[in-house]
Enzyme design. Structure first.
Site, mmCIF file in Angstrom:
data_model
loop_
_atom_site.group_PDB
_atom_site.id
_atom_site.type_symbol
_atom_site.label_atom_id
_atom_site.label_comp_id
_atom_site.label_asym_id
_atom_site.label_seq_id
_atom_site.Cartn_x
_atom_site.Cartn_y
_atom_site.Cartn_z
ATOM 1 N N HIS A 1 -6.376 -12.227 13.142
ATOM 2 C CA HIS A 1 -5.027 -11.752 13.388
ATOM 3 C C HIS A 1 -4.692 -11.815 14.871
ATOM 4 O O HIS A 1 -5.553 -11.919 15.732
ATOM 5 C CB HIS A 1 -4.865 -10.309 12.906
ATOM 6 C CG HIS A 1 -5.365 -10.090 11.525
ATOM 7 N ND1 HIS A 1 -4.895 -10.794 10.448
ATOM 8 C CD2 HIS A 1 -6.303 -9.225 11.037
ATOM 9 C CE1 HIS A 1 -5.517 -10.386 9.354
ATOM 10 N NE2 HIS A 1 -6.384 -9.446 9.687
ATOM 11 N N TYR B 1 0.272 -6.048 12.923
ATOM 12 C CA TYR B 1 -0.803 -5.329 12.233
ATOM 13 C C TYR B 1 -1.790 -4.750 13.233
ATOM 14 O O TYR B 1 -2.211 -5.430 14.172
ATOM 15 C CB TYR B 1 -1.513 -6.278 11.267
ATOM 16 C CG TYR B 1 -2.435 -5.563 10.306
ATOM 17 C CD1 TYR B 1 -1.974 -4.503 9.540
ATOM 18 C CD2 TYR B 1 -3.766 -5.951 10.175
ATOM 19 C CE1 TYR B 1 -2.814 -3.846 8.656
ATOM 20 C CE2 TYR B 1 -4.611 -5.303 9.297
ATOM 21 C CZ TYR B 1 -4.125 -4.250 8.539
ATOM 22 O OH TYR B 1 -4.970 -3.601 7.673
ATOM 23 N N GLU C 1 0.796 -1.239 0.000
ATOM 24 C CA GLU C 1 0.000 0.000 0.000
ATOM 25 C C GLU C 1 0.822 1.280 0.000
ATOM 26 O O GLU C 1 0.520 2.233 -0.705
ATOM 27 C CB GLU C 1 -0.938 0.058 1.225
ATOM 28 C CG GLU C 1 -2.044 -0.958 1.215
ATOM 29 C CD GLU C 1 -1.644 -2.219 1.939
ATOM 30 O OE1 GLU C 1 -2.530 -2.981 2.288
ATOM 31 O OE2 GLU C 1 -0.435 -2.458 2.155
ATOM 32 N N ASP D 1 -6.242 -8.020 5.671
ATOM 33 C CA ASP D 1 -7.638 -7.885 6.081
ATOM 34 C C ASP D 1 -8.500 -7.657 4.850
ATOM 35 O O ASP D 1 -8.012 -7.728 3.716
ATOM 36 C CB ASP D 1 -7.805 -6.742 7.100
ATOM 37 C CG ASP D 1 -7.342 -5.394 6.555
ATOM 38 O OD1 ASP D 1 -7.031 -5.293 5.346
ATOM 39 O OD2 ASP D 1 -7.312 -4.418 7.330
ATOM 40 N N GLU E 1 -9.884 -4.928 3.582
ATOM 41 C CA GLU E 1 -9.476 -3.799 2.743
ATOM 42 C C GLU E 1 -8.210 -4.141 1.958
ATOM 43 O O GLU E 1 -8.085 -3.771 0.789
ATOM 44 C CB GLU E 1 -9.253 -2.560 3.611
ATOM 45 C CG GLU E 1 -10.519 -1.932 4.151
ATOM 46 C CD GLU E 1 -11.470 -1.481 3.055
ATOM 47 O OE1 GLU E 1 -11.040 -0.748 2.145
ATOM 48 O OE2 GLU E 1 -12.654 -1.870 3.095
#
Length: 854
Positions: free
Chosen positions: A342, A295, A7, A84, A86
């Site tokens: 997670h 995360y 990202e 995840d 997204e």
């Protein structure tokens, strides 16, 4: 060559260090495309088909091109976005986009890792998988739901509820929580109660004992409800001699809280560090991308086996054996709708005591201590309760104390609380007492109290309540809360949420006309269904179809109502709030102006106007009484105030409240003169009103040009004007007090700062490093609408809860990247000129030249 997509540039930079020369790592800058913000982007009649478009800003388009160019040369595409929903969606968008551009490599794989460390990244590369279609479907369902909710409901609001800006599926329910709490506070009736306590001493140590039994009856909190009873109880305690009847020592054990989830991290950072949810997530994002923590978007409270081993070793290295329990602790989440895909949020390296700088270092310290404490031994305490009675046995005192025998995890970390409990009075240490002892009584007090309403939500308590109800997802709480602030539906005072009038009105509208969709149970149920989609237990289009089948007809039905019908329904729904009962029993809807002027039929009711809702009299236009929504005023008075008359003209001077705030008016009708009331005049009276109405003030004639210097108040504050040039004044009072010498000096300084009296070039508040992608120098700048960060290409506003002096380079990069990912700001299109306007334009050429020559 193998192409890896992540990202952010920071994440790409970190990962590229761990992979060999055969890998090229590029950042997508978050989502590469989204639904166009216009009608028809989701089409329910076509099986919920969706249109997607690449974000329009140049940086995003350039980056998409760079990814496509690299993909054409790559043998393998590795999608390594966040683990995840997204992250899965970003990978899906990249793959779809490259397929459309015919740039998709033959081999496409997905990898995920919970921490950006060399071990985690290389391990993930060895275990690739396909894209998770269930997670993608859950993303599509959520995105379509939010789009359909917003784009269907917003036009209804604009036409039926003037002043409303927007509504959101989760946002509106979060707002309802705040409004409901406001209603609870308003409906709360405080109750008086008294407590009686004796200050006592034994063996030189003082302590307090509370009266728990009086005249043979047990005393609860509200038992003593008046001063008379309290004084009688006080006298009885003063007169009696108390002896220790019983001493109870009870051992207690407190166990640590689990490591952080997204929600609990936001709560604790708000309580202990004063961070907003959005600021917490920005700092956590930077720590994650730097490889310092796992995360940060997670509902899970467990840590993996290697992490537990590492933290247990860290505990044994720092503390003696008593602080390390024999067996590791294992936790299970209690949050509603939790997804434990997670780990909890924890440090990636428990030998690393510090990471980041500034706020990031503070947040890391919080995460480190919480994770370590979660695997430590429980704290052992001893609570002592001493009961004292008088000889008759009809009066009884009780003293409590608590002693920490072994701190255990408390040596590292103690979980914060939003409020101190009423009975939390046992933290002190009591002297050693035995049955039959008679402590000395030093003083007796009777203290008046009143029950308190429930507290307004803080960010921590609002996040906690949303999680308890299963509203939204913890990863979205920060943006949801920020939206409520940006829309000005709520405001923050002393770190508490207050509902604004616009928020109350919107909530009332939704509760009355869309009750199902702002119900807590419905929103939580929708989250469960979305979880079922992500788990492959429900088909995403079936979920959308069930929602749309009810929501669309309901929206159409409300849209067909006349605005006056909507206002009439809201008038009845909000009657208790807008027209509270009067202490004298008079009609709360009676118009005070009509009563004062002897007019009949003066009935107040809610009205809708171009700029929002207000309360007005039924006798309009004969009676012009009106007040803003939600501001009944004392005794139901109007916002308008007659201040007196102008001694020169004899015209009335009134203080009024309009769309842009309070103002004064001289005279009536279209010929009336008006002036805004500045905020820096607390002692506002008729004299100040006349001064404002007399502006502009002529200071005098400039000694060099012979032209007048004018002092006035404008849109951006008080100023001086001379020969088309301007100088800024410090405050309203200076408009009326500035003399000639001072005025000339201010104008000269303004001319030196900018040629022609223009705006001086702003100096940066601080200069940071270089942006990793654009190469531009990052600066923190002051702006007309607040401080911002810029790399010379993209400007990003600094959140209100962050001081510009405290912004770090990592925060600045994240803000700039987030703003760039959204695309350029949309500009309002000017009205198109009519074709007929072209013909007479030629006739105006001569006058135009003359005007220019002048």
């Amino acid at each position: 060559m193998q192409l890896v997509i992540v990202e952010s540039p920071a994440k790409a930079k970190t990962i590229e260090k761990y992979l060999g020369k055969d890998y090229k790592v590029l950042a997508s800058y978050g989502h590469v495309r989204d639904l166009p913000p216009k009608d028809g982007s989701v089409r329910p009649d076509e099986a919920f088909a969706m249109d997607w478009e690449v974000y329009a800003d140049k940086r995003n388009r350039d980056q998409v091109k760079a990814i496509a160019d690299a993909a054409k040369k790559a043998d393998r595409l590795i999608l390594a976005t966040d683990p995840d929903r997204e992250g899965e969606a970003i990978s899906w968008h990249v793959k779809e986009l490259l397929a459309r551009k015919k740039a998709l490599p033959a081999e496409v794989e997905r990898v995920t890792f919970n921490a950006i460390t060399k071990g985690a990244v290389t391990e993930a590369m060895e275990h690739p998988r396909d894209l998770d279609q269930d997670l993608i479907d859950a993303y599509l369902a959520r995105r379509a739901l939010d789009y359909l909710f917003g784009f269907t409901l917003s036009p209804v609001l604009w036409r039926k509820l003037p002043g409303a800006k927007s509504a959101g599926r989760v946002q509106s329910v979060a707002l309802r929580l705040i409004v409901d709490r406001e209603r609870e506070i308003e409906a709360f009736k405080p109750q008086e109660y008294w407590s009686v306590a004796a200050q006592m001493e034994h063996d030189g140590t003082g302590f307090e004992a509370r009266l728990v039994k009086y005249d043979g009856g047990k005393i609860d909190r509200l038992t003593i409800s008046d001063k008379g009873t309290a004084e009688a109880a006080k006298a009885a305690v003063e007169a009696a001699r108390f002896t220790v009847e019983e001493v109870e020592e009870k051992p207690l054990t407190r166990n640590p809280a689990p490591p952080f989830t997204t929600s609990t991290l936001q709560q604790e950072a708000a309580r202990k560090l004063g961070f907003s949810a959005s600021h917490t997530m920005r700092c956590a994002q930077n720590l994650y991308e730097a490889g310092a923590i796992t995360y940060m978007r997670t509902d899970g409270v467990q840590m993996d086996g290697s992490a537990i081993s590492a933290v247990r070793k860290a505990i044994s290295d720092r503390y003696d054996g008593h602080y390390l329990p024999e067996k590791p602790r294992f936790y299970q989440t209690k949050a509603k709708n939790a997804q434990e895909a997670h780990e909890a949020i924890r440090p990636t390296d428990f030998s690393r005591d510090r990471a980041g700088a500034g706020d990031e270092a503070k947040l890391y310290d919080l995460i480190f201590k919480r994770a370590m404490a979660s695997q430590m031994a429980g704290a052992r305490l001893e609570r002592t309760t001493v009961t004292l009675r008088d000889p008759t046995g009809r009066h009884e005192l009780r003293a409590t104390g608590q002693v920490v025998k072994f701190p255990g995890f408390l040596a590292v970390y103690e979980e914060g609380r939003d409020q101190k409990a009423d009975d939390d009075e046992d933290s002190g240490l009591l002297p050693l007492m035995r049955q039959g002892d008679s402590p000395a009584k030093k003083d007796v007090t009777a203290t008046q109290h009143f029950t308190q309403p429930p507290p307004r939500f803080s960010e921590a308590s609002l996040v906690k309540r949303m999680e308890e109800l299963g509203i939204g997802r913890p990863s979205t709480y920060a943006s949801t809360i920020q939206t409520l602030r940006d829309r000005e539906y709520v405001r923050m005072e002393k770190n508490r949420f207050f509902a604004e009038d616009s928020g109350r009105l919107l909530t009332a509208f939704l509760e009355r006309f869309f009750e199902r969709y702002v119900a807590y149970e419905f929103t939580a149920g929708m989250e469960e269904e979305l979880d079922d989609v992500s788990g492959g237990r429900e088909e995403w289009k079936s979920l959308l179809d069930a929602f749309w089948r009810d929501f669309k007809p309901k929206s159409d039905e409300v849209m067909e109502r006349k605005p006056s019908e909507v206002t009439e329904v809201l008038d009845e729904f909000l009657s208790d709030y807008l027209f509270p009962a009067q202490a004298d029993g008079s009609d709360p809807r009676a118009c005070p102006k009509c009563i004062a002027e002897g007019r009949k039929g003066g009935h107040l009711s809610l009205r809708g106007g171009r700029f929002g809702a207000f309360v007005a009299c039924a006798n309009y236009p004969e009676c012009n009484f009106r007040r803003k929504f939600g501001q009944p005023g004392e005794n139901g008075e109007s916002d308008d105030e007659r201040m007196g008359n102008d001694p020169e003209t004899g015209l009335p001077v009134e203080r009024k409240v309009g769309r842009f705030g309070p103002y004064v008016q001289l005279g009536e009708g279209k010929e009336a003169k008006r002036a805004s009331i500045p905020k820096d005049l607390p002692d506002f009276d008729l004299e100040w009103a006349l001064k404002l109405l007399a502006l502009p003030r002529i200071v005098g004639t400039h000694p060099e040009t012979g032209l007048e210097i004018e002092a006035n108040i404008g849109r951006y504050g008080p100023y001086l004007r001379h020969d088309g040039k301007y100088g800024k004044l410090q405050g309203t009072r200076e408009v009326f007090e500035v003399g000639m010498n001072r005025a000339v000096d201010i104008l000269a300084q303004a001319a030196n700062r900018g040629a022609g009296g223009g705006r001086a070039k702003a100096e940066p508040i601080k200069t940071l490093g270089t942006h990793p992608t654009s190469g531009g120098e990052i600066k923190v700048m002051p702006g007309r609408y607040g401080p911002y960060v810029t790399d010379g290409t993209t400007n990003a506003t600094i959140p209100r809860d962050v001081k510009p002096e405290d912004v770090t380079e990592e925060q600045a990069i994240a803000l700039i990247d987030a703003r760039a990912a959204k695309g350029p700001a949309t500009k309002k299109k000017g009205a198109k000129k009519k074709a007929a306007a072209k013909k007479p334009a030629a006739k105006k050429k001569a006058p135009a030249k003359k005007a220019k020559a002048d």
